[in-house]
Design an enzyme around this catalytic site. Sequence first.
Site, PDB file in Angstrom:
ATOM      1  N   HIS A  51      -7.598   4.013  -6.580  1.00  0.00           N
ATOM      2  CA  HIS A  51      -8.471   3.322  -6.240  1.00  0.00           C
ATOM      3  C   HIS A  51      -8.313   3.621  -4.521  1.00  0.00           C
ATOM      4  O   HIS A  51      -7.556   4.376  -4.122  1.00  0.00           O
ATOM      5  CB  HIS A  51      -8.449   1.976  -6.472  1.00  0.00           C
ATOM      6  CG  HIS A  51      -7.282   1.433  -6.411  1.00  0.00           C
ATOM      7  ND1 HIS A  51      -6.728   0.906  -4.834  1.00  0.00           N
ATOM      8  CD2 HIS A  51      -6.417   0.663  -7.062  1.00  0.00           C
ATOM      9  CE1 HIS A  51      -5.497   0.389  -5.191  1.00  0.00           C
ATOM     10  NE2 HIS A  51      -5.238   0.153  -6.446  1.00  0.00           N
ATOM     11  N   GLU A  52      -9.289   2.886  -3.925  1.00  0.00           N
ATOM     12  CA  GLU A  52      -9.450   3.087  -2.360  1.00  0.00           C
ATOM     13  C   GLU A  52      -8.237   2.686  -1.692  1.00  0.00           C
ATOM     14  O   GLU A  52      -7.671   3.450  -0.631  1.00  0.00           O
ATOM     15  CB  GLU A  52     -10.528   2.134  -1.798  1.00  0.00           C
ATOM     16  CG  GLU A  52     -11.979   2.626  -2.235  1.00  0.00           C
ATOM     17  CD  GLU A  52     -12.374   3.938  -1.408  1.00  0.00           C
ATOM     18  OE1 GLU A  52     -11.980   4.221  -0.468  1.00  0.00           O
ATOM     19  OE2 GLU A  52     -12.865   4.704  -2.144  1.00  0.00           O
ATOM     20  N   HIS A  54      -5.103   3.510  -2.919  1.00  0.00           N
ATOM     21  CA  HIS A  54      -4.247   4.672  -2.947  1.00  0.00           C
ATOM     22  C   HIS A  54      -4.592   5.471  -1.827  1.00  0.00           C
ATOM     23  O   HIS A  54      -3.701   6.405  -1.234  1.00  0.00           O
ATOM     24  CB  HIS A  54      -4.264   5.198  -4.391  1.00  0.00           C
ATOM     25  CG  HIS A  54      -3.569   4.203  -5.374  1.00  0.00           C
ATOM     26  ND1 HIS A  54      -4.494   3.620  -6.579  1.00  0.00           N
ATOM     27  CD2 HIS A  54      -2.347   4.033  -5.761  1.00  0.00           C
ATOM     28  CE1 HIS A  54      -3.652   3.147  -7.113  1.00  0.00           C
ATOM     29  NE2 HIS A  54      -2.380   3.131  -6.757  1.00  0.00           N
ATOM     30  N   GLY A 164       2.053   0.844  -0.052  1.00  0.00           N
ATOM     31  CA  GLY A 164       1.049  -0.179   0.662  1.00  0.00           C
ATOM     32  C   GLY A 164       1.839  -1.672   0.677  1.00  0.00           C
ATOM     33  O   GLY A 164       2.736  -1.824  -0.040  1.00  0.00           O
ATOM     34  N   GLU A 165       1.249  -2.398   1.664  1.00  0.00           N
ATOM     35  CA  GLU A 165       1.839  -3.629   1.977  1.00  0.00           C
ATOM     36  C   GLU A 165       1.374  -4.507   0.926  1.00  0.00           C
ATOM     37  O   GLU A 165       1.809  -5.512   0.781  1.00  0.00           O
ATOM     38  CB  GLU A 165       1.122  -4.275   3.235  1.00  0.00           C
ATOM     39  CG  GLU A 165       1.879  -3.586   4.583  1.00  0.00           C
ATOM     40  CD  GLU A 165       1.642  -3.990   5.684  1.00  0.00           C
ATOM     41  OE1 GLU A 165       0.431  -4.934   5.944  1.00  0.00           O
ATOM     42  OE2 GLU A 165       2.029  -3.483   6.657  1.00  0.00           O
ATOM     43  N   LYS A 166       0.476  -4.307  -0.137  1.00  0.00           N
ATOM     44  CA  LYS A 166      -0.186  -5.113  -1.372  1.00  0.00           C
ATOM     45  C   LYS A 166       1.128  -5.439  -1.895  1.00  0.00           C
ATOM     46  O   LYS A 166       1.220  -6.779  -2.197  1.00  0.00           O
ATOM     47  CB  LYS A 166      -1.069  -4.186  -1.855  1.00  0.00           C
ATOM     48  CG  LYS A 166      -1.253  -4.762  -3.317  1.00  0.00           C
ATOM     49  CD  LYS A 166      -2.184  -5.868  -3.489  1.00  0.00           C
ATOM     50  CE  LYS A 166      -2.460  -6.290  -4.952  1.00  0.00           C
ATOM     51  NZ  LYS A 166      -1.707  -5.882  -6.051  1.00  0.00           N
ATOM     52  N   GLN A 170       8.085  -5.168  -2.645  1.00  0.00           N
ATOM     53  CA  GLN A 170       8.340  -4.063  -3.056  1.00  0.00           C
ATOM     54  C   GLN A 170       8.577  -3.017  -1.680  1.00  0.00           C
ATOM     55  O   GLN A 170       9.463  -2.318  -1.813  1.00  0.00           O
ATOM     56  CB  GLN A 170       7.601  -3.246  -4.037  1.00  0.00           C
ATOM     57  CG  GLN A 170       7.526  -1.721  -4.173  1.00  0.00           C
ATOM     58  CD  GLN A 170       6.453  -1.212  -4.962  1.00  0.00           C
ATOM     59  OE1 GLN A 170       6.733  -1.277  -6.279  1.00  0.00           O
ATOM     60  NE2 GLN A 170       5.584  -0.538  -4.774  1.00  0.00           N
ATOM     61  N   SER A 202      -6.404  -3.531  -6.634  1.00  0.00           N
ATOM     62  CA  SER A 202      -5.136  -3.298  -7.490  1.00  0.00           C
ATOM     63  C   SER A 202      -5.882  -2.614  -8.771  1.00  0.00           C
ATOM     64  O   SER A 202      -6.940  -3.078  -9.333  1.00  0.00           O
ATOM     65  CB  SER A 202      -4.895  -4.658  -7.787  1.00  0.00           C
ATOM     66  OG  SER A 202      -3.935  -4.626  -8.835  1.00  0.00           O
ATOM     67  N   SER A 203      -5.150  -1.921  -9.767  1.00  0.00           N
ATOM     68  CA  SER A 203      -5.541  -0.973 -10.822  1.00  0.00           C
ATOM     69  C   SER A 203      -5.572  -2.303 -11.770  1.00  0.00           C
ATOM     70  O   SER A 203      -6.415  -2.130 -12.739  1.00  0.00           O
ATOM     71  CB  SER A 203      -4.356  -0.355 -10.944  1.00  0.00           C
ATOM     72  OG  SER A 203      -4.375   0.710 -10.232  1.00  0.00           O
TER      73      SER A 203
HETATM   74  O1  PAF Z   1       3.767   0.479  -6.486  1.00  0.00           O
HETATM   75  C1  PAF Z   1       3.808   1.372  -7.582  1.00  0.00           C
HETATM   76  O2  PAF Z   1       2.819   1.803  -8.132  1.00  0.00           O
HETATM   77  C2  PAF Z   1       5.048   1.380  -8.160  1.00  0.00           C
HETATM   78  O3  PAF Z   1       5.985   0.551  -8.254  1.00  0.00           O
HETATM   79  C3  PAF Z   1       5.843   2.681  -7.497  1.00  0.00           C
HETATM   80  C4  PAF Z   1       6.142   2.709  -6.388  1.00  0.00           C
HETATM   81  C5  PAF Z   1       4.922   4.012  -7.711  1.00  0.00           C
HETATM   82  C6  PAF Z   1       7.146   3.062  -8.541  1.00  0.00           C
HETATM   83  O4  PAF Z   1       6.790   3.196  -9.899  1.00  0.00           O
END
Ligand code: PAF
Length: 296
Positions: A51-52, A54, A164-166, A170, A202-203
Site C-alpha cells: 500500500h502507500e 510501502h 516504517g515507523e508504523k 520493530q 496497514s495491510s
Molecule cells: O514489517 C514487516 O512487514 C515484517 O515484520 C518484516 C520486517 C518484513 C519481517 O518479516
Amino acid sequence: MSPNTVQIRNCAFEAEGLAVARTRVELDRAMARLREAGGRVALVPTMGALHEGHLALISKAQEIAERTVVSIYVNPQQFAAHEDLDTYPREELSDAKALKVAGIDLVWAPSNETMYGADFATWVLPEGAAKGLESDFRPHFFQGVATVVLKLFNQVSPDVAVFGEKDYQQLCVIRQLVRDLDLITEIAGVPTVREPDGLALSSRNNYLSTAERVIAPRFNGVLCEVAQALAEGHESEAMSKKAKKELLAAGFEKIDYIEARDAETLAPFDIDSGRPGRVLAAVWLGGTRLIDNVAI
Ligand code: PAF
C-alpha cells in the site's frame, strides 16, 4: 480460484517485466549484476499486500540509494499458531503492478522452503527493546522478525534497509540488532503514512468492516491526545487509563496496551529526562488487531 489464476499470480512479477529472484541461486546472480552496475543498494523488506505506506519506504530507498531491492515474504516464523498467517493478504498481481510503477530494480520473493530448510534450527532472540509492549501479547514475534531480517540482510547484503515507523518497536529492535551484532547495513526509518482521517495504513486494515472503518481513526485521535497531555506534563499512567476508557467507549473491544516510552530505548517515558518520547498502543476492533504510535 482457478488453477490459471494461481499460475498467473505465481509469475505476476515476471509478467510485469520485473527482475525477480525466487531462489538463492537467482538472487546471488541478480545481486552480482546489480553490484556490477555500481551504486548503493537499499533493501525494503515487506510481507507484500503493498500500500502507500510501502511505496513511501520504496521512495525513501530510491532517494538514498541507487538500486532498490524489495523483498516480499510472509514470514511464518513471526505468526503464532492462532494468528492470521493463513488469511494474511497475498496480492502478487497488484504488488507486481505497484512495483513496476515504482521502478524498483529487483524483487526477492523466496518460498518457505528457500527461507527455512527442513533442518532449520538457529534463532535470533532479541531482548532490550524487544521486551514488553508487543512481546507481552505476541511473545514469538520479535524472535521471528529478528531472525528473518538477519537472514534477509545476509542474503541481499544491502548498504541500507528501510523500515516504517508504523511498527515502531520493530524498528527499535532492528536498530538494536544492527548495533549488537555489528551488522554493516544502515537502517532508515520512514514516518507512518496515514489516511486523511488519521488511520495508519496497514495491510490488516483490509480486515475492517465498513462500520469498524468508521470507528478506526479514533485510535490515532486518542493517541494524539495522550501525547499532547504528556507533553504538557500530565501523568502517564492516568493518561493511559483515560485513553483506554475512551477507546472502549468508541467501540474498540480490547486494549492490549497504551504506554509512553523513551523514543530510542523504549524504557518508560520520563518527561524530566528531556529525551524524546513515544506513545505506543495496540487495540482490537472486531477481530482485527491494530497498532499505532505517535511522538510526544
Ligand atoms: O514489517 C514487516 O512487514 C515484517 O515484520 C518484516 C520486517 C518484513 C519481517 O518479516
